[in-house]
Design a protein around this motif. Structure first.
Motif, short mmCIF file in Angstrom:
data_model
loop_
_atom_site.label_atom_id
_atom_site.label_comp_id
_atom_site.label_asym_id
_atom_site.label_seq_id
_atom_site.Cartn_x
_atom_site.Cartn_y
_atom_site.Cartn_z
N GLU A 185 -11.42 0.21 -8.70
CA GLU A 185 -12.12 0.81 -9.83
C GLU A 185 -12.68 2.18 -9.47
N LEU A 186 -13.18 2.32 -8.24
CA LEU A 186 -13.73 3.61 -7.81
C LEU A 186 -12.65 4.68 -7.81
N LEU A 187 -11.47 4.36 -7.27
CA LEU A 187 -10.38 5.32 -7.23
C LEU A 187 -9.88 5.66 -8.63
N LEU A 188 -9.80 4.64 -9.48
CA LEU A 188 -9.34 4.88 -10.85
C LEU A 188 -10.30 5.79 -11.60
N GLU A 189 -11.59 5.60 -11.39
CA GLU A 189 -12.59 6.45 -12.04
C GLU A 189 -12.48 7.89 -11.54
N ARG A 190 -12.21 8.05 -10.25
CA ARG A 190 -12.14 9.40 -9.68
C ARG A 190 -10.85 10.12 -10.04
N LEU A 191 -9.73 9.41 -10.04
CA LEU A 191 -8.42 10.04 -10.17
C LEU A 191 -7.69 9.75 -11.46
N GLY A 192 -8.03 8.64 -12.11
CA GLY A 192 -7.15 8.12 -13.14
C GLY A 192 -5.99 7.39 -12.47
N PRO A 193 -4.98 6.96 -13.22
CA PRO A 193 -3.83 6.28 -12.61
C PRO A 193 -3.20 7.18 -11.55
N ALA A 194 -2.72 6.57 -10.48
CA ALA A 194 -2.19 7.36 -9.36
C ALA A 194 -1.03 6.63 -8.71
N ASN A 195 -0.21 7.40 -8.00
CA ASN A 195 0.76 6.83 -7.08
C ASN A 195 0.06 6.53 -5.76
N VAL A 196 0.66 5.64 -4.97
CA VAL A 196 0.03 5.22 -3.71
C VAL A 196 1.07 5.23 -2.59
N PHE A 197 0.69 5.81 -1.46
CA PHE A 197 1.51 5.80 -0.24
C PHE A 197 0.74 5.05 0.84
N VAL A 198 1.39 4.07 1.46
CA VAL A 198 0.77 3.27 2.52
C VAL A 198 1.73 3.18 3.69
N ARG A 199 1.33 3.69 4.83
CA ARG A 199 2.16 3.56 6.03
C ARG A 199 1.34 2.90 7.14
N GLY A 200 1.73 1.69 7.47
CA GLY A 200 1.13 1.03 8.63
C GLY A 200 -0.28 0.56 8.45
N VAL A 201 -0.59 -0.10 7.33
CA VAL A 201 -1.93 -0.64 7.10
C VAL A 201 -1.89 -2.15 6.94
N PHE A 202 -0.99 -2.66 6.10
CA PHE A 202 -0.97 -4.10 5.82
C PHE A 202 -0.76 -4.93 7.08
N HIS A 203 0.01 -4.44 8.04
CA HIS A 203 0.33 -5.26 9.20
C HIS A 203 -0.85 -5.47 10.16
N VAL A 204 -1.94 -4.72 9.97
CA VAL A 204 -3.12 -4.92 10.81
C VAL A 204 -4.25 -5.64 10.07
N LEU A 205 -3.99 -6.09 8.85
CA LEU A 205 -5.00 -6.79 8.06
C LEU A 205 -4.75 -8.29 8.05
N LYS A 206 -5.83 -9.06 7.95
CA LYS A 206 -5.73 -10.50 7.75
C LYS A 206 -5.24 -10.76 6.33
N PRO A 207 -4.63 -11.94 6.07
CA PRO A 207 -4.07 -12.22 4.74
C PRO A 207 -5.05 -12.01 3.58
N GLY A 208 -6.30 -12.40 3.75
CA GLY A 208 -7.27 -12.21 2.68
C GLY A 208 -7.50 -10.75 2.35
N LYS A 209 -7.57 -9.93 3.38
CA LYS A 209 -7.72 -8.48 3.19
C LYS A 209 -6.47 -7.87 2.58
N GLN A 210 -5.30 -8.37 2.97
CA GLN A 210 -4.07 -7.88 2.39
C GLN A 210 -4.06 -8.12 0.88
N ALA A 211 -4.44 -9.33 0.47
CA ALA A 211 -4.46 -9.66 -0.96
C ALA A 211 -5.48 -8.81 -1.71
N ALA A 212 -6.64 -8.59 -1.11
CA ALA A 212 -7.68 -7.78 -1.75
C ALA A 212 -7.20 -6.34 -1.92
N MET A 213 -6.52 -5.82 -0.91
CA MET A 213 -6.03 -4.45 -1.00
C MET A 213 -4.95 -4.32 -2.06
N ALA A 214 -4.04 -5.28 -2.12
CA ALA A 214 -3.00 -5.25 -3.14
C ALA A 214 -3.61 -5.28 -4.54
#
Length: 269
Positions: A130-159
């Protein structure tokens, strides 16, 4: 048998180094970035290869599927290498990272890049979408090398947060390491031996959460069919900084996926 034995000989060194890593992931990342002195292809950061070959793999998907009028969020931007690259392709890019030290470094390295901004933010934290949407509006997202260091619960929250950000116009391009062997094999592949450990690997072991792998199975469990549509996916080489005497490129087997929001998930942006 010889290769397995060589890996087993790494155990005492790995245990000793990993025992120093902070238990709190946010503190771990902050300590890591505060200890970095040099970046780039010959620097301290294991994954900061700035590889043209790897980047070319993403460029075609980005050109074909990212709305060029939307801003881009670079999640887990670190010192901003990919943020600066994306700033050459899009009118506005925001790099976010949990580490204040990383964001400060990214700001210094992006001096003069006027369409790149940086912010300390945990992309898996409550309300981040919500914070990012308020600041930017809809956006594209680039993610390199983040999900593989998160626990499953954090992965789901980030998605879930990313789903809020992309709305119905944005896209997500993710690229993650997907080495399917054990962690000792991973370290050996990157140059760890019983005689020595490359400095970049040593820094990661001493400071950071233990990485896993993230491939099609993991992506499907995190990015549900009810919320996401898979556009494309496949293997990719995640290049790391050269840690061999020859200086030749080194990489880890990886996985990339390009996703959009599902039309029926209730997001209206």
């Amino acid at each position: 048998m010889s290769k397995l034995w060589d890996q087993m000989l790494l155990v005492p060194t790995v245990v000793r180094l990993a025992s120093r890593a902070p238990r709190n992931p946010d503190a771990a990342w902050e300590g890591y970035w505060r200890g970095i002195r040099t970046t780039g292809r010959s620097g301290d950061v294991l994954w900061d290869s700035d590889s043209l070959a790897e980047r070319a793999h993403y460029s075609d998907a980005i050109a074909a599927h990212f709305d060029p009028d939307l801003p881009v969020v670079d999640v887990g931007c670190g010192n901003g290498t990919h943020t600066r690259w994306l700033a050459g392709l899009f009118p506005r890019v925001l790099g976010i990272d949990v580490s204040k030290g990383a964001i400060e470094m990214a700001g210094r390295e992006a001096e003069g890049v006027h369409n790149a901004d940086f912010m300390v933010l945990d992309a898996a934290g409550a309300g981040a979408g919500e914070l990012l949407l308020e600041r930017l509006g809809p956006a594209n997202v680039f993610v390199r090398g983040v999900f593989h260091v998160l626990k499953p619960g954090k992965q789901a929250a980030m998605a879930a947060n990313l789903r809020t950000v992309v709305g119905n116009r944005g896209r997500v391009l993710l690229a993650e390491t997907n080495f399917r062997g054990n962690s000792l094999g991973y370290l050996a592949e990157l140059g760890a031996t019983r005689q020595g450990m490359p400095l970049q690997l040593q820094r990661a072991l001493e400071n950071l959460p233990r990485p896993g792998h993230f491939g099609a199975r993991e992506r499907h469990s995190v990015f549900s069919d009810s919320d996401w549509k898979l556009i494309a996916d496949g293997p990719v080489n995640i290049e790391v900084v050269p840690m061999n005497a020859s200086g030749l490129p080194q990489w880890v087997p990886g996985y990339y996926a390009l996703l959009s929001g599902a039309k029926d998930s209730g997001t209206e942006q």
